[in-house]
Design a protein around this motif. Structure first.
Motif, PDB file in Angstrom:
ATOM      1  N   ARG A  35      76.305  -3.359   0.801  1.00 48.58           N
ATOM      2  CA  ARG A  35      75.211  -3.482  -0.178  1.00 48.58           C
ATOM      3  C   ARG A  35      75.643  -2.757  -1.449  1.00 48.58           C
ATOM      4  NH1 ARG A  35      70.933  -2.886   2.845  1.00 48.58           N
ATOM      5  NH2 ARG A  35      70.329  -5.084   2.699  1.00 48.58           N
ATOM      6  N   VAL A  36      75.624  -3.478  -2.559  1.00 48.00           N
ATOM      7  CA  VAL A  36      75.994  -2.930  -3.860  1.00 48.00           C
ATOM      8  C   VAL A  36      74.716  -2.530  -4.592  1.00 48.00           C
ATOM      9  CG1 VAL A  36      77.189  -3.349  -6.041  1.00 48.00           C
ATOM     10  CG2 VAL A  36      78.018  -4.447  -3.937  1.00 48.00           C
ATOM     11  N   PHE A  37      74.606  -1.243  -4.924  1.00 49.86           N
ATOM     12  CA  PHE A  37      73.436  -0.739  -5.642  1.00 49.86           C
ATOM     13  C   PHE A  37      73.804  -0.569  -7.117  1.00 49.86           C
ATOM     14  CE2 PHE A  37      72.790   0.533  -1.299  1.00 49.86           C
ATOM     15  CZ  PHE A  37      71.418   0.468  -1.092  1.00 49.86           C
ATOM     16  N   PHE A  38      73.179  -1.383  -7.984  1.00 52.00           N
ATOM     17  CA  PHE A  38      73.375  -1.202  -9.409  1.00 52.00           C
ATOM     18  C   PHE A  38      72.442  -0.107  -9.923  1.00 52.00           C
ATOM     19  CE2 PHE A  38      74.635  -5.733  -8.848  1.00 52.00           C
ATOM     20  CZ  PHE A  38      75.940  -5.619  -9.287  1.00 52.00           C
ATOM     21  N   GLU A  39      72.789   0.501 -11.042  1.00 53.51           N
ATOM     22  CA  GLU A  39      71.982   1.590 -11.579  1.00 53.51           C
ATOM     23  C   GLU A  39      70.603   1.138 -12.050  1.00 53.51           C
ATOM     24  OE1 GLU A  39      74.051   3.915 -14.487  1.00 53.51           O
ATOM     25  OE2 GLU A  39      75.187   5.001 -12.940  1.00 53.51           O
ATOM     26  N   ASN A  40      70.454  -0.169 -12.341  1.00 52.44           N
ATOM     27  CA  ASN A  40      69.144  -0.680 -12.764  1.00 52.44           C
ATOM     28  C   ASN A  40      68.216  -0.964 -11.587  1.00 52.44           C
ATOM     29  OD1 ASN A  40      70.190  -2.989 -11.645  1.00 52.44           O
ATOM     30  ND2 ASN A  40      70.107  -4.230 -13.514  1.00 52.44           N
ATOM     31  N   GLY A  41      68.671  -0.643 -10.359  1.00 51.05           N
ATOM     32  CA  GLY A  41      67.840  -0.831  -9.173  1.00 51.05           C
ATOM     33  C   GLY A  41      68.094  -2.124  -8.424  1.00 51.05           C
ATOM     34  N   GLU A  42      68.822  -3.054  -9.004  1.00 57.51           N
ATOM     35  CA  GLU A  42      69.129  -4.317  -8.330  1.00 57.51           C
ATOM     36  C   GLU A  42      70.166  -4.088  -7.230  1.00 57.51           C
ATOM     37  OE1 GLU A  42      70.440  -7.139 -11.178  1.00 57.51           O
ATOM     38  OE2 GLU A  42      68.591  -7.100 -12.356  1.00 57.51           O
ATOM     39  N   THR A  43      70.138  -4.954  -6.230  1.00 64.57           N
ATOM     40  CA  THR A  43      71.145  -4.909  -5.162  1.00 64.57           C
ATOM     41  C   THR A  43      71.672  -6.307  -4.883  1.00 64.57           C
ATOM     42  OG1 THR A  43      69.514  -5.175  -3.388  1.00 64.57           O
ATOM     43  CG2 THR A  43      70.050  -2.919  -4.045  1.00 64.57           C
ATOM     44  N   ILE A  44      72.919  -6.390  -4.481  1.00 68.00           N
ATOM     45  CA  ILE A  44      73.514  -7.638  -4.011  1.00 68.00           C
ATOM     46  C   ILE A  44      74.370  -7.303  -2.794  1.00 68.00           C
ATOM     47  CG2 ILE A  44      73.528  -8.735  -6.290  1.00 68.00           C
ATOM     48  CD1 ILE A  44      76.540  -8.094  -6.452  1.00 68.00           C
ATOM     49  N   ILE A  45      74.878  -8.303  -2.115  1.00 64.27           N
ATOM     50  CA  ILE A  45      75.733  -8.095  -0.942  1.00 64.27           C
ATOM     51  C   ILE A  45      77.154  -8.553  -1.260  1.00 64.27           C
ATOM     52  CG2 ILE A  45      76.152  -8.702   1.472  1.00 64.27           C
ATOM     53  CD1 ILE A  45      73.672  -6.948   1.043  1.00 64.27           C
ATOM     54  N   ALA A  46      78.108  -7.687  -0.958  1.00 65.10           N
ATOM     55  CA  ALA A  46      79.529  -8.037  -1.046  1.00 65.10           C
ATOM     56  C   ALA A  46      80.026  -8.336   0.364  1.00 65.10           C
ATOM     57  CB  ALA A  46      80.323  -6.902  -1.657  1.00 65.10           C
ATOM     58  N   GLY A  91      67.790  -8.379   2.338  1.00 65.51           N
ATOM     59  CA  GLY A  91      67.190  -7.257   3.038  1.00 65.51           C
ATOM     60  C   GLY A  91      67.813  -7.010   4.404  1.00 65.51           C
ATOM     61  N   ASP A  92      67.115  -6.234   5.233  1.00 70.64           N
ATOM     62  CA  ASP A  92      67.641  -5.817   6.533  1.00 70.64           C
ATOM     63  C   ASP A  92      66.825  -6.324   7.712  1.00 70.64           C
ATOM     64  OD1 ASP A  92      69.781  -4.185   5.507  1.00 70.64           O
ATOM     65  OD2 ASP A  92      68.252  -2.736   4.899  1.00 70.64           O
ATOM     66  N   ASP A 192      75.483 -21.030  15.446  1.00 72.39           N
ATOM     67  CA  ASP A 192      75.036 -19.693  15.869  1.00 72.39           C
ATOM     68  C   ASP A 192      73.593 -19.490  15.402  1.00 72.39           C
ATOM     69  OD1 ASP A 192      75.289 -17.298  17.148  1.00 72.39           O
ATOM     70  OD2 ASP A 192      76.317 -16.272  15.502  1.00 72.39           O
ATOM     71  N   PHE A 193      72.731 -20.403  15.835  1.00 76.32           N
ATOM     72  CA  PHE A 193      71.340 -20.414  15.398  1.00 76.32           C
ATOM     73  C   PHE A 193      70.533 -19.494  16.304  1.00 76.32           C
ATOM     74  CE2 PHE A 193      67.152 -22.351  14.546  1.00 76.32           C
ATOM     75  CZ  PHE A 193      67.206 -22.420  13.165  1.00 76.32           C
ATOM     76  N   GLN A 194      70.476 -18.197  15.951  1.00 75.83           N
ATOM     77  CA  GLN A 194      69.820 -17.209  16.800  1.00 75.83           C
ATOM     78  C   GLN A 194      69.135 -16.161  15.926  1.00 75.83           C
ATOM     79  OE1 GLN A 194      71.332 -13.973  16.950  1.00 75.83           O
ATOM     80  NE2 GLN A 194      73.508 -14.296  16.579  1.00 75.83           N
ATOM     81  N   SER A 195      68.339 -15.311  16.578  1.00 75.06           N
ATOM     82  CA  SER A 195      67.395 -14.448  15.854  1.00 75.06           C
ATOM     83  C   SER A 195      68.058 -13.451  14.915  1.00 75.06           C
ATOM     84  CB  SER A 195      66.496 -13.712  16.853  1.00 75.06           C
ATOM     85  OG  SER A 195      67.268 -12.880  17.715  1.00 75.06           O
ATOM     86  N   ARG A 196      69.295 -13.052  15.172  1.00 74.83           N
ATOM     87  CA  ARG A 196      69.964 -12.116  14.266  1.00 74.83           C
ATOM     88  C   ARG A 196      70.446 -12.791  12.991  1.00 74.83           C
ATOM     89  NH1 ARG A 196      71.274  -9.761  19.246  1.00 74.83           N
ATOM     90  NH2 ARG A 196      71.084  -7.498  19.328  1.00 74.83           N
ATOM     91  N   ASN A 197      70.480 -14.107  12.974  1.00 72.41           N
ATOM     92  CA  ASN A 197      70.924 -14.850  11.794  1.00 72.41           C
ATOM     93  C   ASN A 197      69.766 -15.461  11.020  1.00 72.41           C
ATOM     94  OD1 ASN A 197      73.596 -14.244  12.239  1.00 72.41           O
ATOM     95  ND2 ASN A 197      73.983 -16.087  13.452  1.00 72.41           N
ATOM     96  N   ILE A 198      68.563 -14.992  11.314  1.00 72.12           N
ATOM     97  CA  ILE A 198      67.368 -15.434  10.588  1.00 72.12           C
ATOM     98  C   ILE A 198      66.741 -14.203   9.949  1.00 72.12           C
ATOM     99  CG2 ILE A 198      65.115 -16.559  10.762  1.00 72.12           C
ATOM    100  CD1 ILE A 198      66.221 -17.950  13.319  1.00 72.12           C
ATOM    101  N   MET A 199      66.691 -14.176   8.618  1.00 74.73           N
ATOM    102  CA  MET A 199      66.181 -13.029   7.887  1.00 74.73           C
ATOM    103  C   MET A 199      64.713 -13.253   7.519  1.00 74.73           C
ATOM    104  SD  MET A 199      69.067 -11.415   7.841  1.00 74.73           S
ATOM    105  CE  MET A 199      68.539  -9.983   6.895  1.00 74.73           C
TER     106      MET A 199
END
Length: 469
Positions: A35-46, A91-92, A192-199
């Motif tokens: 998770r990349v946290f930018f200083e402006n509060g935005e996040t993205i995933i690498a 998210g998580d 791999d259609f299972q509960s851990r791959n559904i956010m």
């Protein structure tokens, strides 16, 4: 790839100051997410993945499904020659973590699964993606099925020491594949259609990890969803969602709906065997204990499926192995997420083969060193026995230092169990190690389990694992 490289690349692309990077928990793959946290509060995933073909498939499918109106991660940046790409942050909270939480309620769970089924049908019936990009195979055919079955054979049956006739079970595998190939196969198979791959984000569903998708049959993905081992769904709930899927499928294609169940439970069985191959590889071979904890759930699913088909007559050798699993791997079934129930995972191991790996999702617990205790393994008469045998139990139970050691360990364990129950945690791990993992550690594990059971009774569920036996 170093964190500094990821940070530098993210700044170069997005032109925003970066506050910090946080590595996300590992899953069943070798991909790494940050998770990349930018200083402006935005996040993205690498995302970092060495398999460039897999990256290409994921990015292509994600862009395709996004155009088709399906809720998938947005591709923010992708370089075809790089092992790194960036996606939107969903998210998580996964469907699995929701099922394990105190917020779970039957009405909302049913609503989520019905919505998941509607999205599944959209994946299956939307315009097909570019199957030439599929990794490692473009169609779920006999070759793909045999890969899964042999994965189950070599990484579960053999590593768990389950007896079987190699040629006879191979013959049953071939017959099973022939049956499965009778089902129509011109649909997108998520794989791999299972509960851990559904956010779940802001009560909306999103779908990830479809890079293994390919052309295939309808039944496989629904079976993956409903026989997802640790989701621990009841048979009644599975049947309700199956009926809802068939109702929606019937609205699209009555003929497909009518013939769907003829091979559905065979696909469910195939999916469970594939998953058990993964549990065996990650658990028995790589010693990751949270995969081992999924085995009793999968075994329970096998136990439930066996009566739904004529397996004994059609696949006799495979039936023997499945029946063995159903009879021997469900007795220590892990606890459900009911309030007040704590799973206590107690294991023995050999220090020569390394420390046991804890459950990354939950953590918590103790590792006790039994090597200071008297060792029955040094006596020739005890070398072929282990800590579950009466002669070893009698020998160790006579030693005062062993009793004192167990009493001290028990006080620490009980203190944590009391705390975990009060805080409604759902797992604590306790491991006992000795030189060979055969005598002292096994004895201490068994005796501690008895002490915990005597003190806490219905408040805990105990799973016992002897890694070296």
């Amino acid at each position: 790839m170093e964190l500094a490289d990821i940070k530098k690349t993210a700044y170069t692309i997005f032109k925003k100051e970066i506050n910090r990077l946080h590595i996300l928990p590992e899953s069943g793959s070798n991909r790494k997410y940050y998770r990349v946290f930018f200083e402006n509060g935005e996040t993205i995933i690498a995302a970092v993945n060495d398999y460039l073909n897999e990256n290409k498939a994921f990015v292509s499918f994600a862009r395709h499904f996004h155009k088709e109106g399906l809720p998938v991660p947005e591709i923010l940046h992708y370089d075809e020659k790089s092992k790194l790409y960036f996606i939107s942050d969903l998210g998580d909270t996964t469907l699995f973590s929701y099922l394990s939480s105190k917020e779970r309620n039957p009405k909302q769970t049913l609503a989520f699964y019905k919505e998941v089924v509607e999205y599944l049908l959209q994946f299956q019936f939307c315009k097909a993606p570019d199957y030439s990009l599929c990794f490692p195979r473009s169609k779920f055919d006999t070759t793909s099925m045999m890969w899964d079955l042999n994965y189950f054979k070599y990484y579960f049956l053999k590593l768990a020491n389950i007896p079987f006739d190699e040629q006879k079970i191979e013959d049953d595998f071939i017959k099973l594949c022939k049956e499965l190939n009778n089902a129509p196969s011109n649909f997108f198979l998520y794989r791999d259609f299972q509960s851990r791959n559904i956010m779940i984000k802001n009560e909306n569903l999103f779908f990830i990890d479809f890079q293994g998708g390919r052309e295939g049959q309808l039944q496989y993905d629904l079976a993956s969803l409903l026989y997802d081992a640790k989701a621990n769904l009841s048979d009644d709930f599975r049947e309700e969602i199956l009926s809802y899927y068939l109702q929606k499928l019937n609205e699209r294609n009555p003929e497909l709906s009518k013939n769907f169940k003829s091979s559905y439970y065979l696909f469910a069985l195939l999916r469970i065997m594939q998953a058990m191959g993964a549990y065996g590889y990650r658990g028995f071979y790589e010693k990751k204990t949270h995969f081992i904890q999924s085995i009793p759930y999968a075994a329970e699913n096998i136990k439930n499926i066996i009566p739904k088909n004529n397996f004994k007559e059609t696949f006799p050798e495979l039936f023997k192995s499945l029946n063995f699993i159903a009879e021997n791997f469900t007795k220590n079934k892990a606890a459900t997420s009911d309030d007040g129930i704590l799973t206590v995972n107690i294991s023995s191991f050999s220090f020569k083969k390394g420390y046991p790996l804890g459950d990354a999702e939950h953590g918590g617990g103790f590792v006790f060193d039994c090597r200071s205790l008297p060792n029955p393994g040094r006596e020739e008469r005890f070398k072929t026995f282990n800590g579950k045998d009466k002669c070893i139990i009698d020998w160790l139970s006579e030693k005062n230092e062993v009793a004192e050691f167990l009493e001290t360990c028990s006080k620490l364990i009980f203190s944590s169990i009391d705390n975990y129950l009060q805080r409604k945690f759902n797992l604590i791990s306790v491991s006992f190690g000795c030189t060979g993992g055969q005598h002292r550690s096994v004895y201490c594990t068994e005796q501690t389990a008895k002490k915990i059971n005597a003190k806490y009774s219905k408040k805990v569920k105990i799973i016992i694992q002897h890694r070296e036996l």
